[in-house]
Structure formats: structure tokens, C-alpha cells
Enzyme design. Structure first.
Site, PDB file in Angstrom:
ATOM      1  N   ASN A 100       0.859  -0.937  -0.049  1.00 18.21           N
ATOM      2  CA  ASN A 100       0.027  -0.002  -0.015  1.00 18.21           C
ATOM      3  C   ASN A 100       0.838   1.118   0.026  1.00 18.21           C
ATOM      4  OD1 ASN A 100      -2.300   1.230   0.182  1.00 18.21           O
ATOM      5  ND2 ASN A 100      -2.785   1.029   2.056  1.00 18.21           N
ATOM      6  N   HIS A 138     -13.717  -4.899  12.121  1.00 17.06           N
ATOM      7  CA  HIS A 138     -13.092  -3.511  12.659  1.00 17.06           C
ATOM      8  C   HIS A 138     -14.399  -2.587  12.813  1.00 17.06           C
ATOM      9  CE1 HIS A 138      -9.788  -0.446  12.348  1.00 17.06           C
ATOM     10  NE2 HIS A 138     -10.953   0.117  11.922  1.00 17.06           N
ATOM     11  N   ARG A 196     -12.148  -5.824  16.418  1.00 19.90           N
ATOM     12  CA  ARG A 196     -11.193  -4.769  16.809  1.00 19.90           C
ATOM     13  C   ARG A 196     -11.931  -3.671  16.947  1.00 19.90           C
ATOM     14  NH1 ARG A 196      -6.166  -4.524  12.787  1.00 19.90           N
ATOM     15  NH2 ARG A 196      -7.758  -3.008  11.658  1.00 19.90           N
ATOM     16  N   TYR A 239      -6.235   6.478  15.173  1.00 15.28           N
ATOM     17  CA  TYR A 239      -5.796   5.399  14.087  1.00 15.28           C
ATOM     18  C   TYR A 239      -7.109   4.662  13.766  1.00 15.28           C
ATOM     19  CZ  TYR A 239      -4.994   1.444  11.112  1.00 15.28           C
ATOM     20  OH  TYR A 239      -5.039   0.310  10.390  1.00 15.28           O
ATOM     21  N   ASP A 288      -5.673  -2.027  18.255  1.00 17.04           N
ATOM     22  CA  ASP A 288      -4.575  -1.666  17.267  1.00 17.04           C
ATOM     23  C   ASP A 288      -3.970  -0.275  17.690  1.00 17.04           C
ATOM     24  OD1 ASP A 288      -2.630  -1.420  15.360  1.00 17.04           O
ATOM     25  OD2 ASP A 288      -3.950  -1.738  13.771  1.00 17.04           O
ATOM     26  N   HIS A 294      -1.147   0.757  16.637  1.00 19.19           N
ATOM     27  CA  HIS A 294      -0.623   1.086  15.236  1.00 19.19           C
ATOM     28  C   HIS A 294       0.768   1.771  15.639  1.00 19.19           C
ATOM     29  CE1 HIS A 294      -1.051   2.158  10.880  1.00 19.19           C
ATOM     30  NE2 HIS A 294      -1.771   0.949  10.918  1.00 19.19           N
ATOM     31  N   GLU A 336      -2.636  -4.660  19.724  1.00 20.81           N
ATOM     32  CA  GLU A 336      -1.581  -4.982  18.433  1.00 20.81           C
ATOM     33  C   GLU A 336      -0.737  -3.789  18.141  1.00 20.81           C
ATOM     34  OE1 GLU A 336      -4.490  -5.357  15.217  1.00 20.81           O
ATOM     35  OE2 GLU A 336      -3.091  -4.766  13.814  1.00 20.81           O
ATOM     36  N   GLU A 395       2.724  -6.965  11.127  1.00 22.81           N
ATOM     37  CA  GLU A 395       1.859  -6.895   9.962  1.00 22.81           C
ATOM     38  C   GLU A 395       2.898  -6.236   8.953  1.00 22.81           C
ATOM     39  OE1 GLU A 395      -1.267  -4.459  11.330  1.00 22.81           O
ATOM     40  OE2 GLU A 395      -0.507  -2.726  10.121  1.00 22.81           O
ATOM     41  N   ARG A 452       1.644 -11.621  13.038  1.00 24.93           N
ATOM     42  CA  ARG A 452       0.630 -11.228  12.212  1.00 24.93           C
ATOM     43  C   ARG A 452       1.390 -11.232  10.727  1.00 24.93           C
ATOM     44  NH1 ARG A 452      -2.297  -7.005  12.387  1.00 24.93           N
ATOM     45  NH2 ARG A 452      -3.830  -8.045  11.708  1.00 24.93           N
ATOM     46  N   HIS A 463      -2.351 -10.787   8.791  1.00 27.17           N
ATOM     47  CA  HIS A 463      -2.864  -9.292   8.374  1.00 27.17           C
ATOM     48  C   HIS A 463      -3.891  -9.416   7.346  1.00 27.17           C
ATOM     49  CE1 HIS A 463      -1.526  -4.888   7.148  1.00 27.17           C
ATOM     50  NE2 HIS A 463      -2.289  -5.023   7.916  1.00 27.17           N
ATOM     51  N   ASP A 492      -6.209  -3.708   1.979  1.00 28.95           N
ATOM     52  CA  ASP A 492      -5.040  -3.443   0.864  1.00 28.95           C
ATOM     53  C   ASP A 492      -4.150  -4.823   0.523  1.00 28.95           C
ATOM     54  OD1 ASP A 492      -4.338  -2.335   3.698  1.00 28.95           O
ATOM     55  OD2 ASP A 492      -2.443  -2.526   3.110  1.00 28.95           O
ATOM     56  N   GLU A 539      -7.500 -11.664  10.302  1.00 21.84           N
ATOM     57  CA  GLU A 539      -8.104 -10.238  10.078  1.00 21.84           C
ATOM     58  C   GLU A 539      -8.890 -10.459   8.993  1.00 21.84           C
ATOM     59  OE1 GLU A 539      -5.446  -6.944   9.845  1.00 21.84           O
ATOM     60  OE2 GLU A 539      -6.976  -5.432   9.472  1.00 21.84           O
ATOM     61  N   TRP A 553       2.985   6.652  12.145  1.00 24.99           N
ATOM     62  CA  TRP A 553       1.497   6.676  11.610  1.00 24.99           C
ATOM     63  C   TRP A 553       0.985   5.442  12.136  1.00 24.99           C
ATOM     64  CZ3 TRP A 553      -1.098   3.842   8.070  1.00 24.99           C
ATOM     65  CH2 TRP A 553      -2.697   3.992   8.149  1.00 24.99           C
TER      66      TRP A 553
HETATM   67  O1  KDG Z   1      -1.281  -0.174   4.712  1.00 22.88           O
HETATM   68  C1  KDG Z   1      -1.503   0.127   5.851  1.00 22.88           C
HETATM   69  C2  KDG Z   1      -2.634  -0.926   6.360  1.00 22.88           C
HETATM   70  O2  KDG Z   1      -2.312  -2.227   5.892  1.00 22.88           O
HETATM   71  C3  KDG Z   1      -2.717  -0.990   8.114  1.00 22.88           C
HETATM   72  O3  KDG Z   1      -2.789   0.336   8.439  1.00 22.88           O
HETATM   73  C4  KDG Z   1      -3.641  -1.739   8.395  1.00 22.88           C
HETATM   74  O4  KDG Z   1      -3.060  -1.663  10.719  1.00 22.88           O
HETATM   75  C5  KDG Z   1      -3.586  -2.241   9.977  1.00 22.88           C
HETATM   76  C6  KDG Z   1      -4.370  -3.516  10.263  1.00 22.88           C
HETATM   77  O5  KDG Z   1      -4.424  -3.978  11.385  1.00 22.88           O
HETATM   78  O6  KDG Z   1      -5.222  -3.742   9.437  1.00 22.88           O
HETATM   79 MG    MG Z   2      -2.532  -3.283  12.586  1.00 22.04          MG
END
Ligand code: KDG
Ligand code: MG
Length: 403
Positions: free
Chosen positions: A37, A122, A147, A159, A211, A213, A237, A263, A284, A313, A317, A340, A403
Site C-alpha cells: 500500500n 473492525h 477490533r 488510528y 490496534d 498502530h 496490536e 503486519e 501477524r 494481516h 489493501d 483479520e 503513523w
Molecule cells: O497499509 C496500511 C494498512 O495495512 C494498515 O494500516 C492496516 O494496521 C492495519 C491493520 O491492522 O489492518
Molecule cells: Mg494493524
């Protein structure tokens, strides 16, 4: 048997996907997903310039040798672009092998180890009430695991929260990357209250995940883990950026919350310390990014004796081709944890016809030869590539952050 040609198809049915199709002299073809992605065309160049020329004439049945040829033979080993390209080749070759055998792919991986594949959805919202409502909707649909992400009051960007008009929860931008703003302490203080409310409302039976993130430091993550313990989370996560595997020792020392990570990992070497020191509970890595079926099988085999379970994961994407590969792996792998599973849009499913479905919180596969996912090239051609960036993140004082 020989590989006669291979091509890369890039399409953007609502979002970008990079797909590899490998053709053989016996008329059987295989499909693999190579989507990274926000960095899609880097993988396209890697495949077209460096892998496909070496594939022509090779026997597609020798999956392990081809994997090793591209992994060891690269000299510049590992990395997300290299490994996504190898992943797509690997998944396409497993698809060919299973089609040749006339069997669904999971049969070649040892057969079924379970009847259904537990997945999580999610749920998100701009405040606790919205989250509680959305979780309720998932529970009504039969999801066993959800989640949960929520906007944090006073923090500009949290996030995993989608604005109402958006199809996906990550805001991909066609201009330059969107700049987000973040505050870790407000987040750590707020988020346990969301789970308190969820347990008050729905009791302790549903599985809830969360998550982070990659946004905390190890000691902040340890603190959050402790605060969340009373609400019995399935996992926390990506609590910290995972380049520093040793950072998880600090988190583990202070909290019993189950930890999931990986991931963004692309090889077994990204997780050896985490697995062998039992610093995590779920790994993951996914078929699209960690070396295909061959790569994630190696990781799962390392994880099994250390009580670490798999949890591929599976955001949107990952294309339906990548998802199909993971689901076959999930059905067969002994130390499966959870998958997921984000629903793709109708447009995406039209481009990638597939053979999996969701029922009552479990995914299942139709017994067709191969992994069962394909690409409709005519549909794909309708949606040309569009450059898109993932956001970047800064602390409130402007410091760059994860991020
Ligand atoms: O491209 C970024 C995503 O794959 C990510 O932000 C998704 O953290 C993610 C998740 O757990 O699905
Ligand atoms: Mg994630």
C-alpha cells in the site's frame, strides 16, 4: 513443465492492487498478490525487471527452489518490496501446483486442522457511543471477535477511525501525504474507558482486540496494557514500532495483556527474538508481504513450539488473492490464532472473483482446485492505477511520529 510468461497487472478498483499472473506450457496459470500500500509501483518494477526474466523456462513445480533462488540469489535480501515480489511468485506457484493436483491449496499444506476460520471485523466510531453501537451491529451479524478503534477527545487523528463518507478507514491521499496530529498520553488515558463501556454493555464473552498502530514507546505500552487488563482483550496490536524486538521485553515484564505484532514484517528474521523469547502471543505476518505461503509457513513452524499463534494481516489493501492464500494457510496451520478479515467492496470482488465466504464469524472456502481467487483482466483494465499516499503522523509539537 515450464513457465512460459508472467505479467503484472496493476488496477485501482477503489484502491490499488498489484497482481502477478504466471502462465505455463500446460495451460495452467497461477495468481499472486504483491500489493504494498502506497509503494505499489516499486514492486511492479522489481517483478518486471528482476524476477520475471529469471522465471521464464523454470519448472513451476519447484516452489522451494524458486523461493530460495530469489531470496538468497538477490544478494540484497529481505525488505518489503523484495519480499512482496517473492510473495506474489510463491502464491502463484502454489496456486499452479494445487490446480495441477486438482486440489484446494489447503490440502497440499496438510489438510484441514479446523472446521472454520475465526476472523475479526473492525468497529470504530468518533465517540464511545458510536463504537458501542457499531460493535452491537457486528455481534448481531455473528462476529465472535471485533477490533475496536475510537477517536480520542482532544486528539486530531486517531488510528482506524473512518469518516462517514469514506470506504476505507486509512485515509489514502492522491496529493501529498495527509499530515496527522497525535497525542499518546491523551490516548492512553482515554481508551481503557471505551473497553470498560463495551464490557458493561456486552459482557465478557465477545473477543475484543485493539490496534495501537506503532504509536507508543515500550513503557507507555506496558502502562496501557496494565490499564486494559480488567477488560480481557484478545490482544493489543502493534503496541510499539517493532524494529526493536527487544522493546517487547519491557512490555512483557509489566502486563499480561496478549500481544500481537508483525503486519509490516517480511521475513522470519524480523521475529526470531519475539518468538523464541515468547515476547508475543500472535504473529501477524501475511502471505502477501512475508514471502508467500512458503515464507509464512516457515514463521509458523518456528512459532509453534513457543506457543505463538498465527494471525495473518488482512486489511483491504491485501487483495482477495492475498486473502485467499491466507485462508488456505489458516485452515491447515496447527497454531492458527485468528484471521483479520476486512470486507472488500463489490467493485474489488468483481475484479478479483474468489471462493471464500463469511458465516457467523467464521470464514470458509469452497473446495475448488488452487487458492480459488482470480483476476478478471477486463474488469481490472477499467480501473487504472492512481498514485496514492498513506498519511504521515506528527506529535502536537510537530515532531515526526509513527503513523
Ligand atoms: O497499509 C496500511 C494498512 O495495512 C494498515 O494500516 C492496516 O494496521 C492495519 C491493520 O491492522 O489492518
Ligand atoms: Mg494493524
Amino acid at each position: 513443465m515450464k513457465i512460459t510468461n508472467a505479467k503484472v497487472i496493476v488496477s485501482c478498483p477503489d484502491r490499488n492492487f498489484v497482481t502477478l499472473k504466471i502462465n505455463t506450457d500446460e495451460g495452467v496459470y497461477g495468481i499472486g498478490d504483491a500489493t504494498v500500500n502506497g509503494r505499489e509501483l516499486a514492486v511492479v518494477a522489481y517483478l518486471e525487471e528482476h524476477l520475471i526474466p529469471c522465471l521464464i523456462g523454470k519448472d513451476p513445480q519447484n516452489i522451494e527452489d524458486i523461493w530460495q533462488y530469489f531470496y538468497k540469489g538477490a544478494y540484497w535480501r529481505r525488505g518489503p518490496i523484495t519480499m512482496a515480489a517473492i510473495s506474489a511468485v510463491d502464491v502463484a506457484l502454489w496456486d499452479i501446483k494445487a490446480k495441477m493436483a486438482g486440489l484446494p491449496l489447503y490440502q497440499l499444506l496438510g489438510g484441514k486442522s479446523r472446521n472454520g476460520i475465526l476472523v475479526y471485523g473492525h468497529a470504530n466510531g468518533s465517540n464511545t457511543e458510536e463504537v458501542v453501537e457499531q460493535v452491537g451491529q457486528y455481534l448481531e451479524k455473528g462476529y465472535k471477535a471485533i477490533r475496536v478503534q475510537c477517536s480520542v477527545p482532544g486528539v486530531q487523528d486517531s488510528y482506524g477511525v473512518s469518516s462517514k463518507d469514506k470506504t476505507f478507514y486509512e485515509p489514502a491521499s492522491s496529493d501529498l501525504p495527509t499530515e496527522c496530529s497525535w497525542n499518546s498520553s491523551k490516548y492512553v488515558q482515554f481508551i481503557p474507558g471505551v473497553f470498560a463501556k463495551l464490557r458493561d454493555t456486552y459482557g465478557y464473552e465477545p473477543e475484543f482486540l485493539h490496534d495501537v498502530h506503532h504509536r507508543l514507546t515500550p513503557i507507555q505500552a506496558a502502562h496501557l496494557g496494565k490499564l486494559l487488563e480488567p477488560y480481557r482483550l484478545f490482544w493489543l496490536e502493534d503496541a510499539v514500532p517493532a524494529e526493536l524486538q527487544e522493546g517487547f521485553r519491557i512490555i512483557r515484564k509489566h502486563t499480561t495483556i496478549p500481544l500481537a505484532v508483525g503486519e509490516v514484517f517480511n521475513s522470519i528474521f524480523d521475529c526470531t527474538t519475539l518468538i523464541t523469547e515468547q515476547l508475543i502471543d500472535y504473529i501477524r505476518t501475511t502471505a502477501t508481504h512475508a514471502g508467500g505461503i512458503t515464507g509464512i509457513r516457515k514463521i509458523a513452524a518456528l512459532a509453534e513450539p513457543f506457543h505463538v499463534k498465527t494471525a495473518c494481516h488482512g486489511p483491504t489493501d491485501i487483495s482477495p488473492v492475498g486473502m485467499a492464500a491466507c485462508l488456505h494457510f489458516d485452515l491447515a496451520v496447527p497454531n492458527f490464532g485468528i484471521q483479520e478479515f476486512m470486507l472488500h467492496t463489490e467493485k474489488i470482488n468483481d475484479v478479483f472473483p474468489n471462493q471464500y465466504q463469511l458465516n457467523n464469524g467464521y470464514a470458509s472456502l469452497n473446495d475448488v482446485p488452487g487458492h480459488g481467487a482470480d483476476i478478471d483482466e477486463k474488469q481490472a483494465a477499467k480501473y487504472p492505477y492512481q498514485r496514492k499516499f498513506l498519511p504521515v503522523n506528527r506529535l502536537e509539537d510537530g515532531t515526526m511520529w509513527s503513523w
